[in-house]
Design an enzyme around this catalytic site. Structure first.
Site, PDB file in Angstrom:
ATOM      1  N   GLU A  61      -1.959 -16.105 -10.853  1.00 34.37           N
ATOM      2  CA  GLU A  61      -1.007 -15.300 -11.626  1.00 34.37           C
ATOM      3  C   GLU A  61       0.437 -15.708 -11.379  1.00 34.37           C
ATOM      4  OE1 GLU A  61      -1.689 -11.146 -10.854  1.00 34.37           O
ATOM      5  OE2 GLU A  61      -3.738 -11.259 -11.601  1.00 34.37           O
ATOM      6  N   ASN A 102     -12.238   1.009  -5.683  1.00 33.89           N
ATOM      7  CA  ASN A 102     -11.931   0.693  -7.081  1.00 33.89           C
ATOM      8  C   ASN A 102     -13.200   0.201  -7.780  1.00 33.89           C
ATOM      9  OD1 ASN A 102     -10.996  -0.369  -9.505  1.00 33.89           O
ATOM     10  ND2 ASN A 102      -9.771  -1.978  -8.552  1.00 33.89           N
ATOM     11  N   TYR A 136       0.838  -1.203   0.000  1.00 38.36           N
ATOM     12  CA  TYR A 136       0.000   0.000   0.000  1.00 38.36           C
ATOM     13  C   TYR A 136       0.872   1.252   0.000  1.00 38.36           C
ATOM     14  CZ  TYR A 136      -4.085  -2.890   0.834  1.00 38.36           C
ATOM     15  OH  TYR A 136      -5.087  -3.817   0.694  1.00 38.36           O
ATOM     16  N   CYS A 184      -6.479  -4.516  -8.123  1.00 43.21           N
ATOM     17  CA  CYS A 184      -6.215  -4.150  -6.731  1.00 43.21           C
ATOM     18  C   CYS A 184      -5.808  -5.361  -5.904  1.00 43.21           C
ATOM     19  CB  CYS A 184      -7.405  -3.421  -6.116  1.00 43.21           C
ATOM     20  SG  CYS A 184      -8.976  -4.262  -6.270  1.00 43.21           S
ATOM     21  N   HIS A 185      -6.079  -6.561  -6.401  1.00 43.11           N
ATOM     22  CA  HIS A 185      -5.645  -7.765  -5.685  1.00 43.11           C
ATOM     23  C   HIS A 185      -4.120  -7.881  -5.635  1.00 43.11           C
ATOM     24  CE1 HIS A 185      -6.095  -9.044  -9.931  1.00 43.11           C
ATOM     25  NE2 HIS A 185      -5.101  -9.874  -9.672  1.00 43.11           N
TER      26      HIS A 185
END
Length: 175
Positions: free
Chosen positions: A170, A135, A112, A143-144
């Site tokens: 991912e 978001n 963050y 945002c993950h």
């Protein structure tokens, strides 16, 4: 002159491996909103208060990008057309955070604090978290990929289980 907000949004549902998702797209097929579960109408109203919402199919290009992503092509999210032009959030810090999300590559996480720095406000990690919570296009604006300073899975509106699943999908290195 600032870009115009959409007059009309088309709302669509898509079944995904992490549960049903809802999407709001403009007439040009750009994603303007996304939600896990029932939150799309609320977040769409917050970002696009004057837009008329109607049901309809997900644009083929958006569907193809999402299906490619869930089939294992982590970079496919970057090819999905989206727009925040004319959003009620304007051009402030929140908008800078949202735009910075698009620059985080698949499989990479940042803190963050790093997000706040990238949005031009070093030291505003908590404010970055508030912006990420708002978001309007989660998943598409990833945002993950933003985690706690120690790598902890914190703060994801879709739930920490989904965040963990997405990051593993991912190939992100998780602590």
């Amino acid at each position: 002159m600032s870009p115009a907000a959409p007059e009309r949004l088309i709302l669509s549902l898509l079944d995904t491996p992490i549960g049903p998702m809802a999407f709001a797209c403009d007439a040009e097929g750009r994603v303007r909103g996304a939600s896990f579960g029932q939150g799309l109408e609320r977040s769409t109203r917050r970002a696009w208060p004057a837009a008329t919402a109607t049901g309809g199919p997900l644009p083929p290009e958006v569907r193809a990008g999402l299906e490619a992503y869930f089939a294992g092509e982590a970079g496919a999210l970057a090819r999905i057309a989206w727009s925040l032009d004319g959003a009620a959030a304007g051009d402030g810090f929140q908008m800078r955070v949202w735009r910075a999300l698009a620059e985080i590559p698949a499989g990479v996480t940042i803190s963050y604090g790093e997000m706040a720095k990238r949005a031009g406000e070093p030291g505003a990690a908590q404010a970055a978290g508030v912006a990420l919570n708002r978001n309007p296009i989660p998943l598409v604006l990833p945002c993950h990929r933003v985690v706690g300073a120690d790598g902890a899975m914190v703060g994801f509106g879709g739930g920490l289980e989904r965040k963990t699943w997405l990051l593993r999908h991912e190939g992100a290195l998780l602590i």
